[in-house]
Design a protein around this motif. Sequence first.
Motif, PDB file in Angstrom:
ATOM      1  N   SER A   1       4.809 -11.421  20.751  1.00  0.00           N
ATOM      2  CA  SER A   1       4.183 -11.975  21.965  1.00  0.00           C
ATOM      3  C   SER A   1       3.979 -13.472  21.846  1.00  0.00           C
ATOM      4  O   SER A   1       4.127 -14.201  22.837  1.00  0.00           O
TER       5      SER A   1
ATOM      6  N   ILE B   1       3.410  -6.790  17.552  1.00  0.00           N
ATOM      7  CA  ILE B   1       2.934  -7.143  18.893  1.00  0.00           C
ATOM      8  C   ILE B   1       2.550  -8.616  18.951  1.00  0.00           C
ATOM      9  O   ILE B   1       3.004  -9.357  19.823  1.00  0.00           O
ATOM     10  N   PHE B   2       1.722  -9.059  17.985  1.00  0.00           N
ATOM     11  CA  PHE B   2       1.259 -10.446  18.070  1.00  0.00           C
ATOM     12  C   PHE B   2       2.365 -11.435  17.740  1.00  0.00           C
ATOM     13  O   PHE B   2       2.476 -12.482  18.375  1.00  0.00           O
TER      14      PHE B   2
ATOM     15  N   THR C   1       2.553  -2.133  13.574  1.00  0.00           N
ATOM     16  CA  THR C   1       2.599  -2.427  15.013  1.00  0.00           C
ATOM     17  C   THR C   1       1.823  -3.670  15.443  1.00  0.00           C
ATOM     18  O   THR C   1       2.371  -4.465  16.214  1.00  0.00           O
ATOM     19  N   PRO C   2       0.563  -3.864  14.981  1.00  0.00           N
ATOM     20  CA  PRO C   2      -0.136  -5.058  15.469  1.00  0.00           C
ATOM     21  C   PRO C   2       0.612  -6.353  15.135  1.00  0.00           C
ATOM     22  O   PRO C   2       0.666  -7.268  15.954  1.00  0.00           O
TER      23      PRO C   2
ATOM     24  N   ILE D   1       0.851  -1.197   0.000  1.00  0.00           N
ATOM     25  CA  ILE D   1       0.000   0.000   0.000  1.00  0.00           C
ATOM     26  C   ILE D   1       0.885   1.245   0.000  1.00  0.00           C
ATOM     27  O   ILE D   1       0.711   2.155  -0.814  1.00  0.00           O
TER      28      ILE D   1
ATOM     29  N   ILE E   1      -7.286  -1.605  15.397  1.00  0.00           N
ATOM     30  CA  ILE E   1      -6.495  -2.827  15.554  1.00  0.00           C
ATOM     31  C   ILE E   1      -5.264  -2.526  16.399  1.00  0.00           C
ATOM     32  O   ILE E   1      -4.900  -3.287  17.298  1.00  0.00           O
ATOM     33  N   ILE E   2      -4.613  -1.374  16.119  1.00  0.00           N
ATOM     34  CA  ILE E   2      -3.455  -0.996  16.921  1.00  0.00           C
ATOM     35  C   ILE E   2      -3.873  -0.863  18.381  1.00  0.00           C
ATOM     36  O   ILE E   2      -3.247  -1.405  19.288  1.00  0.00           O
TER      37      ILE E   2
ATOM     38  N   TRP F   1      -4.455  -5.810  24.454  1.00  0.00           N
ATOM     39  CA  TRP F   1      -4.281  -7.239  24.760  1.00  0.00           C
ATOM     40  C   TRP F   1      -2.853  -7.534  25.152  1.00  0.00           C
ATOM     41  O   TRP F   1      -2.585  -8.321  26.049  1.00  0.00           O
ATOM     42  N   TRP F   2      -1.933  -6.876  24.463  1.00  0.00           N
ATOM     43  CA  TRP F   2      -0.515  -7.039  24.752  1.00  0.00           C
ATOM     44  C   TRP F   2      -0.283  -6.697  26.217  1.00  0.00           C
ATOM     45  O   TRP F   2       0.411  -7.396  26.935  1.00  0.00           O
TER      46      TRP F   2
ATOM     47  N   PRO G   1       3.962   2.521  11.235  1.00  0.00           N
ATOM     48  CA  PRO G   1       2.891   2.528  12.244  1.00  0.00           C
ATOM     49  C   PRO G   1       1.847   1.438  11.997  1.00  0.00           C
ATOM     50  O   PRO G   1       1.314   0.852  12.930  1.00  0.00           O
ATOM     51  N   LEU G   2       1.597   1.137  10.698  1.00  0.00           N
ATOM     52  CA  LEU G   2       0.602   0.113  10.385  1.00  0.00           C
ATOM     53  C   LEU G   2       1.091  -1.278  10.785  1.00  0.00           C
ATOM     54  O   LEU G   2       0.302  -2.199  10.952  1.00  0.00           O
TER      55      LEU G   2
ATOM     56  N   HIS H   1      -2.665 -15.637  19.914  1.00  0.00           N
ATOM     57  CA  HIS H   1      -1.845 -14.766  19.067  1.00  0.00           C
ATOM     58  C   HIS H   1      -1.826 -15.264  17.625  1.00  0.00           C
ATOM     59  O   HIS H   1      -1.915 -14.488  16.689  1.00  0.00           O
TER      60      HIS H   1
ATOM     61  N   SER I   1      -4.641  -4.220  19.934  1.00  0.00           N
ATOM     62  CA  SER I   1      -3.462  -5.081  20.074  1.00  0.00           C
ATOM     63  C   SER I   1      -2.613  -4.612  21.254  1.00  0.00           C
ATOM     64  O   SER I   1      -2.082  -5.433  21.997  1.00  0.00           O
ATOM     65  N   VAL I   2      -2.507  -3.280  21.442  1.00  0.00           N
ATOM     66  CA  VAL I   2      -1.742  -2.806  22.591  1.00  0.00           C
ATOM     67  C   VAL I   2      -2.455  -3.187  23.890  1.00  0.00           C
ATOM     68  O   VAL I   2      -1.822  -3.562  24.881  1.00  0.00           O
TER      69      VAL I   2
ATOM     70  N   VAL J   1      -8.824   2.004   9.424  1.00  0.00           N
ATOM     71  CA  VAL J   1      -9.082   0.578   9.635  1.00  0.00           C
ATOM     72  C   VAL J   1      -8.062   0.016  10.637  1.00  0.00           C
ATOM     73  O   VAL J   1      -8.384  -0.796  11.503  1.00  0.00           O
ATOM     74  N   ASP J   2      -6.833   0.506  10.519  1.00  0.00           N
ATOM     75  CA  ASP J   2      -5.769  -0.055  11.348  1.00  0.00           C
ATOM     76  C   ASP J   2      -5.767   0.500  12.767  1.00  0.00           C
ATOM     77  O   ASP J   2      -5.301  -0.172  13.682  1.00  0.00           O
TER      78      ASP J   2
ATOM     79  N   VAL K   1      -7.010   3.615   5.070  1.00  0.00           N
ATOM     80  CA  VAL K   1      -6.266   2.457   5.573  1.00  0.00           C
ATOM     81  C   VAL K   1      -5.946   2.665   7.060  1.00  0.00           C
ATOM     82  O   VAL K   1      -6.082   1.755   7.882  1.00  0.00           O
ATOM     83  N   GLY K   2      -5.562   3.893   7.402  1.00  0.00           N
ATOM     84  CA  GLY K   2      -5.213   4.191   8.786  1.00  0.00           C
ATOM     85  C   GLY K   2      -6.387   4.013   9.727  1.00  0.00           C
ATOM     86  O   GLY K   2      -6.230   3.483  10.826  1.00  0.00           O
TER      87      GLY K   2
ATOM     88  N   PHE L   1       0.747   6.315  18.303  1.00  0.00           N
ATOM     89  CA  PHE L   1       0.706   5.826  16.930  1.00  0.00           C
ATOM     90  C   PHE L   1      -0.242   6.647  16.074  1.00  0.00           C
ATOM     91  O   PHE L   1      -0.030   6.813  14.872  1.00  0.00           O
TER      92      PHE L   1
ATOM     93  N   MET M   1      -7.426 -10.767   6.502  1.00  0.00           N
ATOM     94  CA  MET M   1      -7.915  -9.407   6.301  1.00  0.00           C
ATOM     95  C   MET M   1      -7.133  -8.684   5.205  1.00  0.00           C
ATOM     96  O   MET M   1      -7.728  -8.098   4.299  1.00  0.00           O
TER      97      MET M   1
END
Lengths: 222, 248
Positions: A180, A176-177, A172-173, A148, B171-172, B178-179, A169-170, A194, B175-176, B167-168, B164-165, B133, A204
């Motif tokens: 972890s 993390i997963f 990060t998830p 993208i 999720i960010i 749960w982390w 930045p996109l 995870h 995820s933080v 949507v993310d 796109v941002g 973020f 997705m």
Amino acid sequence: MFAAFLNIIKRDVTIALRRRGDILVPLMFFAIVVALFPLGVGPETTLLKTIAPGILWVAALLATMLSIGRMFRDDYQDGTLEQWLLAPQPLVVLVLAKICAHWILTGLPLILVSPILAIQLHLPLSAIPMLMLTLLLGTPILSFLGAIGSALTLGVRGSGVLVSLLVLPLYTPVLIFGASALTASIVGDPVAGHLYLLAAGVVMVLTLAPWAIAGALRVSLD
Amino acid sequence: MFIYKYAAPRNFYRLAGFLVPVFAVLTVVLLAVGLYMGFFVSPPDYEQGETVRIMFIHVPAAWMSMFIYAVMATSGAAGLIWKTKIAHIFAAASAPVGTVFTVIALITGSLWGAPMWGTWWEWTDARLTSELFLLFLFFGYMALRASIDDPRRADRAAAILAVVGIVDLPIIHFSVEWWNTLHQPASVGKIGRPSIHSSMLIPLLSMALAFNTYFLASVLIRARTIILTREYNKRWVTELLNRRRNPS
């Protein structure tokens, strides 16, 4: 349509095999970044063991980042992308093939060399299959999200640095997963959660990202 | 519908010129009320003491930062779908304002964290981390805009990035979150949520409204400037500038 899909993958792999540097540079970068961390934080085995998942994952992120800028650039410069817009096959399918090729050429080698680097960082041998599994699920996401950014910055000045600002930045998830899951498997915690989330991420980006990338390519080639 | 009329930059320019003073006055009044109530009328918190007053700025700023990103993505999407210039201009004008609110939220958050948590920065707090973020996403958005010279291409590329941002972003955030539950956070004093008393609710809400009207006023000022720079070769702009230069 499927033939076009396979042809693009075959073509990209052939080109890359004739210019092996393109595959090797991100790998060397991966190895160097990993080698720098112990020198920076000290050689203590216990410390390295705890931070190894994070180091490996951050290094994988950066190595993917390095190869992302080139993803569409050559095809953009020689006009291939414009032909894609005119092709009878849907642009989304062609984009999907391009990303699969990118993953084969950067994600897959990354996964294959990761065990060696993991051993350097004193990661327990039993955790190596998990490392490879998380990378297997995570690197496709990195390729898709990176595409993208790559498509949006085609032909833009300073696109190399810009792409990392847009895409990291996109990521990060995934970091993390991925990290972890690895840490959890080392300390004996359940990892299924995870891995499911990473797998959900793959599904997705597989379904949504090609549309965003195709849209971005249309904007860039307008 | 009458709203279509204002999709034309010229009409929007005039409407914005009328609305800016309205929102500016509202901002001043609401800020005065909110700050006075927040600093002098509302009581100090029994647990947080005077520090709680940071919340009157921090919370609305954090709300605004996310709200503005959503506005930016939505108007970018609207611009992609209906190809309206104004939607893209509105998104472009929102980005710097959103960035400023994000920075305010981060700074006040860390100022509040220092006495309350005993640390300037707490990675396990999902809200603080995802706010960081969000700041990076704003930076990326503006950097992408700044590096594309053709405004039409910049508009559409930035709109795709914003979508796109958005949507993310959730999720960010999750995820933080749960982390952090997996990392067993080092006992950060979690403050309970007593129902908020009106002496605190009124300043909070009026600050939130003030930030909203400030956002609208500043976005409209920015949008007017963008319209003028983009339409400078149109006749109405020339006429407008001539009238400014020699008012008859």
